[in-house]
Design a protein around this motif. Structure first.
Motif, PDB file in Angstrom:
ATOM      1  N   ARG A 204       0.845  -1.179   0.000  1.00 29.24           N
ATOM      2  CA  ARG A 204       0.000   0.000   0.000  1.00 29.24           C
ATOM      3  C   ARG A 204       0.889   1.239   0.000  1.00 29.24           C
ATOM      4  O   ARG A 204       2.105   1.148   0.193  1.00 29.24           O
ATOM      5  N   ILE A 205       0.297   2.391  -0.230  1.00 32.27           N
ATOM      6  CA  ILE A 205       1.006   3.669  -0.174  1.00 32.27           C
ATOM      7  C   ILE A 205       0.681   4.341   1.153  1.00 32.27           C
ATOM      8  O   ILE A 205      -0.479   4.371   1.580  1.00 32.27           O
ATOM      9  N   ARG A 206       1.722   4.863   1.797  1.00 33.35           N
ATOM     10  CA  ARG A 206       1.532   5.580   3.054  1.00 33.35           C
ATOM     11  C   ARG A 206       2.248   6.929   2.997  1.00 33.35           C
ATOM     12  O   ARG A 206       3.232   7.096   2.276  1.00 33.35           O
ATOM     13  N   GLU A 207       1.735   7.878   3.789  1.00 34.70           N
ATOM     14  CA  GLU A 207       2.378   9.178   3.979  1.00 34.70           C
ATOM     15  C   GLU A 207       2.684   9.360   5.464  1.00 34.70           C
ATOM     16  O   GLU A 207       1.907   8.934   6.325  1.00 34.70           O
ATOM     17  N   VAL A 217      -0.537   8.073   7.343  1.00 30.74           N
ATOM     18  CA  VAL A 217      -1.811   8.238   6.648  1.00 30.74           C
ATOM     19  C   VAL A 217      -1.880   7.181   5.550  1.00 30.74           C
ATOM     20  O   VAL A 217      -0.971   7.052   4.731  1.00 30.74           O
ATOM     21  N   GLU A 218      -2.959   6.396   5.533  1.00 24.06           N
ATOM     22  CA  GLU A 218      -3.079   5.283   4.607  1.00 24.06           C
ATOM     23  C   GLU A 218      -3.593   5.753   3.250  1.00 24.06           C
ATOM     24  O   GLU A 218      -4.493   6.587   3.161  1.00 24.06           O
ATOM     25  N   GLY A 219      -3.001   5.192   2.185  1.00 26.24           N
ATOM     26  CA  GLY A 219      -3.441   5.494   0.830  1.00 26.24           C
ATOM     27  C   GLY A 219      -3.895   4.232   0.120  1.00 26.24           C
ATOM     28  O   GLY A 219      -4.577   3.393   0.707  1.00 26.24           O
ATOM     29  N   LEU A 220      -3.516   4.096  -1.136  1.00 26.22           N
ATOM     30  CA  LEU A 220      -3.911   2.940  -1.934  1.00 26.22           C
ATOM     31  C   LEU A 220      -3.536   1.632  -1.240  1.00 26.22           C
ATOM     32  O   LEU A 220      -2.407   1.464  -0.784  1.00 26.22           O
ATOM     33  N   GLY A 263       1.455  15.084 -10.774  1.00 27.39           N
ATOM     34  CA  GLY A 263       0.316  15.958 -10.510  1.00 27.39           C
ATOM     35  C   GLY A 263      -0.069  15.858  -9.050  1.00 27.39           C
ATOM     36  O   GLY A 263       0.783  15.980  -8.155  1.00 27.39           O
ATOM     37  N   ASP A 264      -1.327  15.588  -8.775  1.00 29.48           N
ATOM     38  CA  ASP A 264      -1.789  15.411  -7.393  1.00 29.48           C
ATOM     39  C   ASP A 264      -1.894  13.946  -7.005  1.00 29.48           C
ATOM     40  O   ASP A 264      -2.398  13.624  -5.928  1.00 29.48           O
ATOM     41  N   ASP A 265      -1.442  13.047  -7.878  1.00 26.22           N
ATOM     42  CA  ASP A 265      -1.624  11.617  -7.670  1.00 26.22           C
ATOM     43  C   ASP A 265      -0.289  10.901  -7.463  1.00 26.22           C
ATOM     44  O   ASP A 265       0.787  11.481  -7.655  1.00 26.22           O
ATOM     45  N   TYR A 266      -0.389   9.610  -7.111  1.00 29.83           N
ATOM     46  CA  TYR A 266       0.783   8.760  -6.979  1.00 29.83           C
ATOM     47  C   TYR A 266       0.757   7.661  -8.047  1.00 29.83           C
ATOM     48  O   TYR A 266      -0.316   7.137  -8.396  1.00 29.83           O
ATOM     49  N   LEU A 267       1.934   7.335  -8.551  1.00 29.45           N
ATOM     50  CA  LEU A 267       2.131   6.141  -9.362  1.00 29.45           C
ATOM     51  C   LEU A 267       2.894   5.129  -8.521  1.00 29.45           C
ATOM     52  O   LEU A 267       3.840   5.492  -7.823  1.00 29.45           O
ATOM     53  N   MET A 268       2.499   3.871  -8.583  1.00 29.24           N
ATOM     54  CA  MET A 268       3.215   2.793  -7.905  1.00 29.24           C
ATOM     55  C   MET A 268       3.264   1.587  -8.834  1.00 29.24           C
ATOM     56  O   MET A 268       2.258   1.226  -9.450  1.00 29.24           O
ATOM     57  N   TYR A 269       4.443   0.970  -8.925  1.00 23.23           N
ATOM     58  CA  TYR A 269       4.607  -0.202  -9.786  1.00 23.23           C
ATOM     59  C   TYR A 269       4.835  -1.439  -8.922  1.00 23.23           C
ATOM     60  O   TYR A 269       5.646  -1.412  -7.985  1.00 23.23           O
ATOM     61  N   ARG A 281      -4.312  10.800  -3.549  1.00 26.80           N
ATOM     62  CA  ARG A 281      -3.702  10.748  -2.220  1.00 26.80           C
ATOM     63  C   ARG A 281      -4.653  10.165  -1.185  1.00 26.80           C
ATOM     64  O   ARG A 281      -4.210   9.744  -0.113  1.00 26.80           O
ATOM     65  N   GLN A 282      -5.935  10.098  -1.492  1.00 25.65           N
ATOM     66  CA  GLN A 282      -6.896   9.497  -0.572  1.00 25.65           C
ATOM     67  C   GLN A 282      -6.979   7.986  -0.761  1.00 25.65           C
ATOM     68  O   GLN A 282      -7.692   7.302  -0.027  1.00 25.65           O
TER      69      GLN A 282
END
Length: 338
Positions: A204-207, A217-220, A263-269, A281-282
């Motif tokens: 997952r993606i975290r901040e 903060v939890e993301g995707l 932009g305002d988004d994240y890419l993850m591979y 980001r949400q």
């Protein structure tokens, strides 16, 4: 000011008035080399020099990798001053009984001009330059304990190393804005495989705030937002379980290894499922490229993914740079294609 160089005095610190403040950091000196230097002052238009002195710089540790320049095209160089930032990890003793890792900067000759050792048994995968600071990730080199953190230090070395904990972090961390880190984090889920219980490890993606101690903060979340909790064997690389101190044997399902802010988004591979995700980001999934649930096809209409061992678009890669409309991805081509 001071003039200096390896064989002459071709280099110089900035000129300034006598008594004009503290010392000036000098960057780009080659480790292990001897430099000559001399002080220079101008009095009534006349240059006056001190006697030259030799200064021997410390060499890098003997176990560091050595590099040589094979080809260098200045026009294609990524960094403006012909330097490259690397993160290295290697076994120091046969049998992987000990691990050494470091972050370093090499010049266009392949010589070390800046380096920093990591703590014992820590590995770093993705160092980066953020303003005048070097940033790198630190993980358990044996991928056993959750020891992840991000470290930053100024290029001139005048400030200490700052570290921020990255719970369950691995592979890459970025700084999307000042004071904030975003990173790839592990996620665990109990599953049933072939009639027996097992734990799958996804991502997952975290901040997290720089220097902060609050929960991330939890993301995707790939389990929840992409595969809706369903498990499948991505490829042969996930079959063998790995032991962990808290979860017991786990199978690594996605192996995400790259993240970037576009932009305002994240890419993850995710390497094992050959999928590039874009999410806000949400944590809301915007689209996927590659893998079994791809939103894209080739211009011909042919699928970009056909099976766990046949991915015509890319196979088990990782990306380093991304921008709106494109990215640079190194394709390992693990499941070879013609």
């Amino acid at each position: 000011w001071v003039e200096y160089g390896l064989e002459d005095f071709a280099l110089s610190t900035p000129h300034r008035a006598t008594g004009g403040g503290d010392g000036i950091p000098v960057m780009g000196l080659k480790a292990g080399r001897s430099y000559q230097m001399r002080g220079v002052t101008e009095v009534d238009g006349e240059l006056r020099y001190t006697e030259s002195q030799q200064v021997q710089l410390a060499a890098v540790p003997s176990w560091y990798s050595q590099f040589s320049k094979v080809q260098h095209d200045v026009a294609k160089a990524e960094m403006s001053d012909r330097y490259v930032l690397v993160g290295m990890a290697r076994s120091l003793i046969e049998g992987f009984d000990d691990v050494g890792a470091y972050v370093a900067i090499l010049d266009s000759d392949g010589d070390y001009v800046w380096y920093h050792d990591l703590p014992a048994a820590r590995g770093s995968v993705s160092p980066s330059l953020v303003g005048n600071r070097v940033m790198w990730d630190e993980y358990d080199a044996y991928v056993y304990e959750d020891l992840a953190q991000v470290a930053t230090v100024s290029l001139d070395g005048l400030s200490g190393v700052g570290r921020t904990r990255l719970p369950e972090g691995h592979h890459q961390v970025i700084q999307p804005e000042p004071g904030l880190f975003a990173y790839v984090a592990r996620e665990y889920m109990p599953i049933e495989v072939d009639g027996g219980p097992l734990t799958a490890r996804s991502d997952r993606i975290r901040e997290v705030a720089e220097g902060g101690t609050d929960d991330p903060v939890e993301g995707l979340n790939l389990f929840e937002d992409h595969f809706a909790g369903a498990f499948h064997w991505p490829c042969v690389h996930t079959v063998t379980p790995h032991d962990t101190p808290d979860q017991g044997p786990v199978v690594e399902w996605s192996h995400s290894n790259s993240i970037a802010k576009v932009g305002d988004d994240y890419l993850m591979y995710s390497r094992w499922i050959d999928t590039l995700f874009r999410a806000d980001r949400q944590g809301n999934l915007i689209w996927t490229m590659g893998g079994p649930k791809s939103d894209f096809t080739f211009p011909s209409g042919d699928p970009v993914w056909t099976s766990a061992t046949e991915s015509p678009l890319w196979s088990h890669g990782h990306f380093t740079h991304a921008w709106e409309g494109g990215l640079v991805l190194f394709d390992n081509n693990t499941h070879a294609r013609p």
